[in-house]
Design a protein around this motif. Structure first.
Motif: not given
Length: 101
Positions: A70-88
């Motif tokens: 779960e903390n890995d997902y949190e870290s990934l999300a923080r790094r992708m802040e400001g991006f779009y779902g299509s970027d993910i």
């Protein structure tokens, strides 16, 4: 001679049989002011929050085997802040394809 965008909008809204959708991604301010005034309803859709970004990673990974906690997902999300779902989607697809090869 090409018609001007404003000329194309004349008569819009006088007919119930047609729907016009005007969309802009992240630069609605780039639209001509005259065109924007023709539409009385604007909908602002903000970027996804951190929880939504975490969920998108999980959705795009699907049943792909991984060791993420779960903390890995949190870290990934923080790094992708400001991006779009299509970027993910692009990131996850790239990583999955690299490890699948």
């Amino acid at each position: 001679m090409c018609p001007k965008p404003f000329d194309l909008l004349q008569g819009i809204g006088n007919n119930d049989q047609k729907v016009l959708v005007l969309a802009a991604t992240n630069t609605p301010y780039a639209l001509d002011q005259v065109i924007r005034r023709r539409f009385d309803k604007r909908i602002y859709i903000p970027l996804s929050d951190l929880k939504a970004l975490q969920h998108m990673f999980k959705v795009h990974l699907g049943n792909t085997p991984n060791n993420l906690m779960e903390n890995d997902y949190e870290s990934l999300a923080r790094r992708m802040e400001g991006f779009y779902g299509s970027d993910i989607f692009v990131c996850v697809s790239f990583v999955v394809n690299v490890f699948a090869s």
